[in-house]
Design a protein around this motif. Structure first.
Motif, PDB file in Angstrom:
ATOM      1  N   GLU A 102      32.286  38.122  72.331  1.00  0.00           N
ATOM      2  CA  GLU A 102      32.004  37.376  73.555  1.00  0.00           C
ATOM      3  C   GLU A 102      31.955  35.860  73.360  1.00  0.00           C
ATOM      4  O   GLU A 102      31.935  35.111  74.324  1.00  0.00           O
ATOM      5  N   MET A 103      31.967  35.403  72.112  1.00  0.00           N
ATOM      6  CA  MET A 103      31.859  33.958  71.856  1.00  0.00           C
ATOM      7  C   MET A 103      32.997  33.134  72.474  1.00  0.00           C
ATOM      8  O   MET A 103      32.721  32.092  73.072  1.00  0.00           O
ATOM      9  N   PRO A 104      34.260  33.556  72.370  1.00  0.00           N
ATOM     10  CA  PRO A 104      35.310  32.744  72.998  1.00  0.00           C
ATOM     11  C   PRO A 104      35.123  32.605  74.513  1.00  0.00           C
ATOM     12  O   PRO A 104      35.344  31.533  75.079  1.00  0.00           O
ATOM     13  N   GLU A 105      34.674  33.681  75.164  1.00  0.00           N
ATOM     14  CA  GLU A 105      34.471  33.594  76.604  1.00  0.00           C
ATOM     15  C   GLU A 105      33.242  32.742  76.943  1.00  0.00           C
ATOM     16  O   GLU A 105      33.245  32.008  77.927  1.00  0.00           O
ATOM     17  N   LEU A 106      32.205  32.818  76.114  1.00  0.00           N
ATOM     18  CA  LEU A 106      31.056  31.927  76.302  1.00  0.00           C
ATOM     19  C   LEU A 106      31.484  30.473  76.124  1.00  0.00           C
ATOM     20  O   LEU A 106      31.039  29.588  76.859  1.00  0.00           O
ATOM     21  N   ASN A 107      32.352  30.237  75.161  1.00  0.00           N
ATOM     22  CA  ASN A 107      32.861  28.891  74.918  1.00  0.00           C
ATOM     23  C   ASN A 107      33.614  28.363  76.145  1.00  0.00           C
ATOM     24  O   ASN A 107      33.414  27.226  76.570  1.00  0.00           O
ATOM     25  N   ALA A 108      34.456  29.211  76.722  1.00  0.00           N
ATOM     26  CA  ALA A 108      35.189  28.823  77.931  1.00  0.00           C
ATOM     27  C   ALA A 108      34.229  28.628  79.104  1.00  0.00           C
ATOM     28  O   ALA A 108      34.403  27.703  79.912  1.00  0.00           O
ATOM     29  N   LEU A 109      33.216  29.474  79.172  1.00  0.00           N
ATOM     30  CA  LEU A 109      32.236  29.375  80.253  1.00  0.00           C
ATOM     31  C   LEU A 109      31.475  28.053  80.186  1.00  0.00           C
ATOM     32  O   LEU A 109      31.171  27.452  81.215  1.00  0.00           O
TER      33      LEU A 109
END
Length: 173
Positions: A78-85
């Motif tokens: 989930e880290m890449p999506e948290l980064n984008a978020l």
């Protein structure tokens, strides 16, 4: 004269009731979650680069606090999506903060490899005590806490984040 008493007595009682109500509200005990937020914001932790920072810098700001570890597969996913978020919500003054339950070396390598743009702090195994304060007695990861600018916990997520649900929750802040 009697007529005035029938008017003033109910008004006086009403004001007494209002005063008691607000007095009780002011002195109501804080929830365990709000105490956990207050405790978290008193912490000083090293970031992924090794520089120690005070988490008090985030006080008064809406936060998404993500407890994670490099050895936790759902956390890493989930880290890449948290980064984008973080890029999406930055304009709304919402900050994502990662609290790593891992070694400083592992977190530094991870942050460099995946180019995480939000702050990653190294709490090590001490973070399990923080998890328990938020009510996560099992210490399960990932564990994410949505905190309003008032310091109150708005929602907690145990396990992988459902990002559509999270975006709705963020929009309600």
């Amino acid at each position: 004269m009697k007529r005035n008493i029938f008017i003033f007595v109910p008004i006086a009682i009403l004001f007494c009731v209002i005063g008691v109500y607000f007095g009780v509200q002011r002195h109501a005990p804080a929830s365990p979650e709000s105490l956990a937020v207050a405790n978290l914001l008193t912490q000083d932790m090293p970031d992924a680069s090794g520089k120690t920072s005070s988490l008090a810098q985030w006080k008064g700001k809406p936060l998404l606090v993500n407890f994670w570890a490099t050895w936790c597969a759902p956390c890493v996913e989930e880290m890449p999506e948290l980064n984008a978020l973080q890029t999406e919500v930055a304009a709304k003054n919402i900050q994502i903060v990662g609290i790593g339950i891992d070694s400083a070396d592992n977190i530094a390598k991870f942050a460099g490899k995946y180019k995480i743009s939000y702050p990653l702090y190294v709490a090590g195994t001490g973070a399990t005590a923080l998890l328990r304060q938020f009510g996560n007695q099992s210490g399960g990861l990932p564990f994410t806490v949505l905190v309003g600018s008032d310091g109150q916990v708005k929602k907690m997520y145990l396990g992988s984040i459902k990002f559509n649900e999270l975006r709705k929750d963020l929009a309600s802040l």
